[in-house]
Design a protein around this motif. Sequence first.
Motif, short mmCIF file in Angstrom:
data_model
loop_
_atom_site.label_atom_id
_atom_site.label_comp_id
_atom_site.label_asym_id
_atom_site.label_seq_id
_atom_site.Cartn_x
_atom_site.Cartn_y
_atom_site.Cartn_z
N PRO A 341 0.73 -1.12 0.11
CA PRO A 341 -0.05 -0.11 -0.05
C PRO A 341 0.87 1.32 -0.08
O PRO A 341 0.57 2.34 -0.71
CB PRO A 341 -0.87 -0.15 1.09
CG PRO A 341 -0.72 -1.55 1.68
CD PRO A 341 0.46 -2.03 0.98
N ALA A 342 1.95 1.17 0.70
CA ALA A 342 2.89 2.38 0.74
C ALA A 342 3.35 2.72 -0.62
O ALA A 342 3.23 3.83 -1.10
CB ALA A 342 3.98 2.25 1.64
N LEU A 343 3.65 1.56 -1.35
CA LEU A 343 4.27 2.00 -2.78
C LEU A 343 3.12 2.43 -3.65
O LEU A 343 3.44 3.16 -4.46
CB LEU A 343 4.71 0.62 -3.25
CG LEU A 343 5.46 0.73 -4.61
CD1 LEU A 343 6.54 1.89 -4.58
CD2 LEU A 343 5.98 -0.51 -4.91
N LEU A 344 2.00 1.83 -3.38
CA LEU A 344 0.90 2.42 -4.30
C LEU A 344 0.42 3.84 -3.89
O LEU A 344 0.25 4.73 -4.93
CB LEU A 344 -0.35 1.59 -3.76
CG LEU A 344 -1.57 1.91 -4.69
CD1 LEU A 344 -1.62 1.43 -6.33
CD2 LEU A 344 -2.79 0.88 -4.38
N ARG A 345 0.53 4.26 -2.66
CA ARG A 345 0.30 5.72 -2.58
C ARG A 345 1.30 6.47 -3.08
O ARG A 345 1.10 7.51 -3.77
CB ARG A 345 0.43 5.96 -0.86
CG ARG A 345 -0.88 5.17 -0.20
CD ARG A 345 -1.26 5.88 1.22
NE ARG A 345 0.04 5.51 2.09
CZ ARG A 345 -0.01 4.43 2.70
NH1 ARG A 345 -1.21 3.59 2.77
NH2 ARG A 345 1.00 3.95 3.61
N ALA A 346 2.37 6.30 -2.98
CA ALA A 346 3.68 6.98 -3.45
C ALA A 346 3.56 7.19 -5.05
O ALA A 346 3.74 8.09 -5.62
CB ALA A 346 5.01 6.25 -3.24
N TYR A 347 3.06 5.90 -5.66
CA TYR A 347 2.75 5.93 -7.28
C TYR A 347 1.92 6.96 -7.55
O TYR A 347 1.97 7.67 -8.53
CB TYR A 347 2.60 4.38 -7.58
CG TYR A 347 2.04 4.41 -9.00
CD1 TYR A 347 3.25 4.55 -10.06
CD2 TYR A 347 0.99 3.99 -9.36
CE1 TYR A 347 2.83 4.16 -11.45
CE2 TYR A 347 0.49 3.88 -10.69
CZ TYR A 347 1.63 4.02 -11.74
OH TYR A 347 1.15 3.71 -13.09
N THR A 348 0.76 6.80 -6.74
CA THR A 348 -0.43 7.85 -7.03
C THR A 348 -0.47 9.19 -6.70
O THR A 348 -1.07 10.02 -7.25
CB THR A 348 -1.81 7.30 -6.23
OG1 THR A 348 -1.59 7.19 -5.10
CG2 THR A 348 -2.19 5.93 -6.80
N ASN A 349 0.93 9.45 -5.93
CA ASN A 349 1.17 10.95 -5.45
C ASN A 349 2.15 11.30 -6.46
O ASN A 349 2.54 12.75 -6.15
CB ASN A 349 1.37 10.83 -4.07
CG ASN A 349 0.32 10.77 -3.33
OD1 ASN A 349 -0.81 11.15 -3.47
ND2 ASN A 349 0.38 10.38 -1.93
N LEU A 350 2.73 10.68 -7.51
CA LEU A 350 3.82 11.43 -8.45
C LEU A 350 3.13 12.45 -9.23
O LEU A 350 1.96 12.37 -9.59
CB LEU A 350 4.12 10.22 -9.21
CG LEU A 350 5.00 9.05 -8.60
CD1 LEU A 350 5.32 8.04 -9.57
CD2 LEU A 350 6.22 9.78 -8.08
N PRO A 351 3.64 13.26 -9.44
CA PRO A 351 3.18 14.43 -10.44
C PRO A 351 2.74 13.79 -11.71
O PRO A 351 3.21 13.01 -12.25
CB PRO A 351 4.54 15.33 -10.71
CG PRO A 351 5.47 15.08 -9.52
CD PRO A 351 5.23 13.65 -9.20
N PHE A 352 1.65 14.07 -12.04
CA PHE A 352 0.82 13.68 -13.03
C PHE A 352 0.52 12.15 -12.94
O PHE A 352 0.35 11.45 -14.07
CB PHE A 352 1.57 14.01 -14.29
CG PHE A 352 1.93 15.50 -14.66
CD1 PHE A 352 1.11 16.17 -15.16
CD2 PHE A 352 3.09 15.87 -14.47
CE1 PHE A 352 0.93 17.35 -15.27
CE2 PHE A 352 3.47 17.20 -14.87
CZ PHE A 352 2.42 18.06 -15.32
N GLY A 353 0.59 11.71 -11.86
CA GLY A 353 0.28 10.27 -11.58
C GLY A 353 -1.22 9.90 -11.88
O GLY A 353 -1.96 10.80 -11.90
N PRO A 354 -1.49 8.56 -12.44
CA PRO A 354 -2.83 8.24 -12.61
C PRO A 354 -3.58 8.09 -11.55
O PRO A 354 -3.03 7.48 -10.47
CB PRO A 354 -2.35 7.05 -13.59
CG PRO A 354 -1.21 6.39 -12.97
CD PRO A 354 -0.39 7.58 -12.73
N ASN A 355 -4.93 8.35 -11.47
CA ASN A 355 -5.77 7.96 -10.42
C ASN A 355 -6.57 6.60 -10.85
O ASN A 355 -7.14 6.24 -10.00
CB ASN A 355 -6.91 9.15 -10.43
CG ASN A 355 -7.76 9.43 -11.76
OD1 ASN A 355 -7.23 9.21 -12.70
ND2 ASN A 355 -9.13 9.49 -11.07
#
Length: 543
Positions: A341-355
């Motif tokens: 889950p932590a990696l998923l949160r980081a991935y979605t919080n990237l600039p222009f990251g997909p929702n």
Amino acid sequence: MLLALATTATRPSYRRIPRLLRFASKVPLDPKKPRLRLTEDEKPETVPDRWNYNSSSLLEGDAKSQEELASYPLVDANELEKCKQPPREVKMLVRDWIEDSLYNPHYGYFPKQAVIFDTQHTTFDFEKLRDSVEFQVEISKQYAQYGADAHQGPGRQIWHTPTELFKPWYGIAMAKCLVSEYLLKYFPYEDFVIYEIGAGNGTLAMNILDYLRSNHPEVYDRTRYNIIEISGRLVSLQRKKLASIHPCVKVVHKSIFRWDKKEPAPCFIVAMEVIDNFAHDMIRYDLRTLQPLQAFVTVDDRGDYDMIYTPVTDPLIASFLKLRTRLAHPPAIPRLLRAAPALLRAYTNLPFGPNLSRAEYIPTRLLSLLRTLRNHFPRHRLLLSDFSSIPDAIPGVNAPVVQTRFQNTTVPVTTLLVAPGYFDIFFPTDFTRLRDMYEHILSEPATSELPEPTSAPRLTPLAGGTSSSLALGADYFSSYHPSNRRRPVDGVTSASGLPVGERKSSVFTHAQFLSTYADLNHTRLKSGENPMLEFYQNVKFLF
């Protein structure tokens, strides 16, 4: 506008099909075209929609708002059968969009555009052809007989099948497969009952029945060959081609999804190159909550297409997702993201990251077929063949190929949202997952509420008596049950008088299946190549 063919978010490459796009941009948008609307009382309750905010922001000023698109009435493919033109100001599930595009009787692809390649009375003399190159030259000559497309828009959609290319040997291989099972299990106590779904030009049926009449006349006399065909044009062709030669053929003009009769006798279901055109739904996962969202295609007042996403409420989609969970088939999200889950949160919080996750196409209509077989054909054996993989698919997981024929050339595009009726839309099938789904569904109790047949089935030594053969329990004689066999059907016994379950289905490659049942000497070229084995390497069988 180019939007008459594709959405703002996903357009076909201009460099690949510029003239096709120019043709599409000239399609008139008639303000008097009838629009399908529902009254306020008929409108379903709305659910807050999720908007995919990764679409292009450059064209948002010209796009309809999320709220306006979500407010459109929800329609399905059954309602749209009454429309003579594609409707506007509506929304529909992706499977209804695909079904309407392919099968609408007024503007659908199959009723109006598709032509199945047919060599008529010509068969290839494989033993005289030098190699596969010469064989393909001969195929090209047959295609040339259809003539060139005379206009600038999409032309006739001609596609070929192994049944047509390798007739009669391909059909004879199918006949040998079916008749060997029949002779082993049912002859002489039961009739040889076959149901073919989507028989095309009727060539496969002709080849099977010709083989039975010549080589197994005692089986042919007991054969009942039923064709279930959705296309009115093909129904007429099949009746004209088969009825006078083989009186045992019965052609039923109906969709398999509307089948309403129960077949109590043992039978064989044949589905060759059919399920690739079964409609799929599209889902995407909210990457913050990992909840699935169902996709709707929207058509605005100008005929432009877009997609919106809502939480899953459709019963068929929900049922498929539950079945997939029970079978431990993972969703189309990388396992690392699901597990951390932590990696998923980081991935979605990237600039222009997909929702949202990538689009995933799920075979909901295939699930409907399997349930139809379980409920209406309880003693069937399924012979199914189709593509296991396909090139030039649009973006997404298990995504289809969307293509048209333009100026005598097949052209794939990169979006699902294309002008209805002009494009073929076909999907690959994961045969391992199909087998898991199929066997699991057959193990469940039938849910059909159909009345029992008015006439009782003919009693045979293989049918149980008045008392249930499983009244004492399936494991009365032995607690052991082989893992490769289904549970016994109540009231059905083997020749020994004991209830024995049917052998479970298996997956074969195209070459494996034909090496078992086909006479390969008849399709071998001078070079030693055998196109019936070497072509269609992306095709598999379930039997």
